[in-house]
Motif scaffolding. Structure first.
Motif, PDB file in Angstrom:
ATOM      1  N   PRO A  72       0.838  -1.194   0.000  1.00 42.65           N
ATOM      2  CA  PRO A  72       0.000   0.000   0.000  1.00 42.65           C
ATOM      3  C   PRO A  72       0.883   1.258   0.000  1.00 42.65           C
ATOM      4  O   PRO A  72       2.003   1.235   0.521  1.00 42.65           O
ATOM      5  N   GLU A  73       0.350   2.330  -0.585  1.00 44.57           N
ATOM      6  CA  GLU A  73       1.109   3.580  -0.602  1.00 44.57           C
ATOM      7  C   GLU A  73       1.357   4.055   0.829  1.00 44.57           C
ATOM      8  O   GLU A  73       0.562   3.821   1.716  1.00 44.57           O
ATOM      9  N   ASN A  74       2.469   4.715   1.006  1.00 43.65           N
ATOM     10  CA  ASN A  74       2.875   5.294   2.293  1.00 43.65           C
ATOM     11  C   ASN A  74       3.147   4.254   3.381  1.00 43.65           C
ATOM     12  O   ASN A  74       3.198   4.603   4.558  1.00 43.65           O
ATOM     13  N   LEU A  75       3.302   2.989   3.012  1.00 46.72           N
ATOM     14  CA  LEU A  75       3.672   1.967   3.986  1.00 46.72           C
ATOM     15  C   LEU A  75       5.191   1.876   4.024  1.00 46.72           C
ATOM     16  O   LEU A  75       5.841   1.710   2.990  1.00 46.72           O
ATOM     17  N   THR A  76       5.744   2.012   5.210  1.00 44.22           N
ATOM     18  CA  THR A  76       7.181   1.867   5.389  1.00 44.22           C
ATOM     19  C   THR A  76       7.432   0.561   6.127  1.00 44.22           C
ATOM     20  O   THR A  76       6.974   0.384   7.254  1.00 44.22           O
ATOM     21  N   LEU A  77       8.140  -0.345   5.483  1.00 44.09           N
ATOM     22  CA  LEU A  77       8.449  -1.629   6.093  1.00 44.09           C
ATOM     23  C   LEU A  77       9.782  -1.537   6.839  1.00 44.09           C
ATOM     24  O   LEU A  77      10.665  -0.779   6.455  1.00 44.09           O
ATOM     25  N   ASN A  78       9.902  -2.341   7.888  1.00 42.31           N
ATOM     26  CA  ASN A  78      11.152  -2.386   8.642  1.00 42.31           C
ATOM     27  C   ASN A  78      11.552  -3.837   8.868  1.00 42.31           C
ATOM     28  O   ASN A  78      10.861  -4.755   8.417  1.00 42.31           O
ATOM     29  N   SER A  79      12.648  -4.046   9.572  1.00 43.58           N
ATOM     30  CA  SER A  79      13.157  -5.412   9.747  1.00 43.58           C
ATOM     31  C   SER A  79      12.135  -6.310  10.437  1.00 43.58           C
ATOM     32  O   SER A  79      12.036  -7.491  10.105  1.00 43.58           O
ATOM     33  N   GLN A  80      11.364  -5.770  11.378  1.00 43.87           N
ATOM     34  CA  GLN A  80      10.358  -6.599  12.052  1.00 43.87           C
ATOM     35  C   GLN A  80       9.268  -7.058  11.084  1.00 43.87           C
ATOM     36  O   GLN A  80       8.803  -8.199  11.165  1.00 43.87           O
ATOM     37  N   ASN A  81       8.871  -6.171  10.169  1.00 47.24           N
ATOM     38  CA  ASN A  81       7.897  -6.565   9.144  1.00 47.24           C
ATOM     39  C   ASN A  81       8.477  -7.669   8.268  1.00 47.24           C
ATOM     40  O   ASN A  81       7.798  -8.658   7.967  1.00 47.24           O
ATOM     41  N   TYR A  82       9.724  -7.481   7.835  1.00 43.52           N
ATOM     42  CA  TYR A  82      10.368  -8.466   6.966  1.00 43.52           C
ATOM     43  C   TYR A  82      10.487  -9.824   7.662  1.00 43.52           C
ATOM     44  O   TYR A  82      10.238 -10.870   7.066  1.00 43.52           O
ATOM     45  N   ILE A  83      10.831  -9.804   8.943  1.00 46.83           N
ATOM     46  CA  ILE A  83      10.966 -11.051   9.708  1.00 46.83           C
ATOM     47  C   ILE A  83       9.610 -11.738   9.833  1.00 46.83           C
ATOM     48  O   ILE A  83       9.513 -12.961   9.664  1.00 46.83           O
TER      49      ILE A  83
END
Length: 123
Positions: A72-83
């Motif tokens: 989705p637009e304006n969603l910033t993923l981080n390492s916790q999301n990736y994990i």
């Protein structure tokens, strides 16, 4: 297994795997289980892979080509999301990811499953 021995094993495995520029699912799972520095290094590596996929999507956008995945637009993923995405992909009952699969592939495929694109979509 003694925690220090396991950490040493993971450290050596991580060094060899980064020399090859890849971490497989077995190393990922072991690092997560042991925690500490091995996990911090793995977490940072995964974040770098995720950022690389964001950059790749940006290049595809500039070239007006299909994206790898479509968050989705304006969603910033981080390492916790990736994990979380990796863990979900590895737990999936139809998962074909064995211990030798590169974690980079697991993340890319997990992002595609989590944020699918409509065929031919270019944001």
């Amino acid at each position: 297994m003694n925690k220090n021995i396991a950490l040493c094993f993971l450290g050596i495995a991580f060094l060899f795997s980064t020399a090859e520029a890849s971490i497989n699912t077995k190393i990922y799972k072991e690092a997560k289980k042991v925690g500490g520095e091995a996990w911090k290094l793995t977490e940072n590596y995964i974040n770098g892979v995720g950022v690389g996929l964001v950059v790749a999507n940006g290049i595809l956008h500039a070239r007006k080509q299909d994206f790898i995945y479509c968050p989705p637009e304006n969603l910033t993923l981080n390492s916790q999301n990736y994990i979380s995405i990796i863990d979900d992909a590895l737990k999936h009952p139809n998962s074909l990811f064995n211990d030798e699969f590169p974690i980079e592939f697991v993340l890319a495929r997990g992002l595609q499953d989590t944020f699918p694109c409509e065929w031919g979509s270019k944001k």
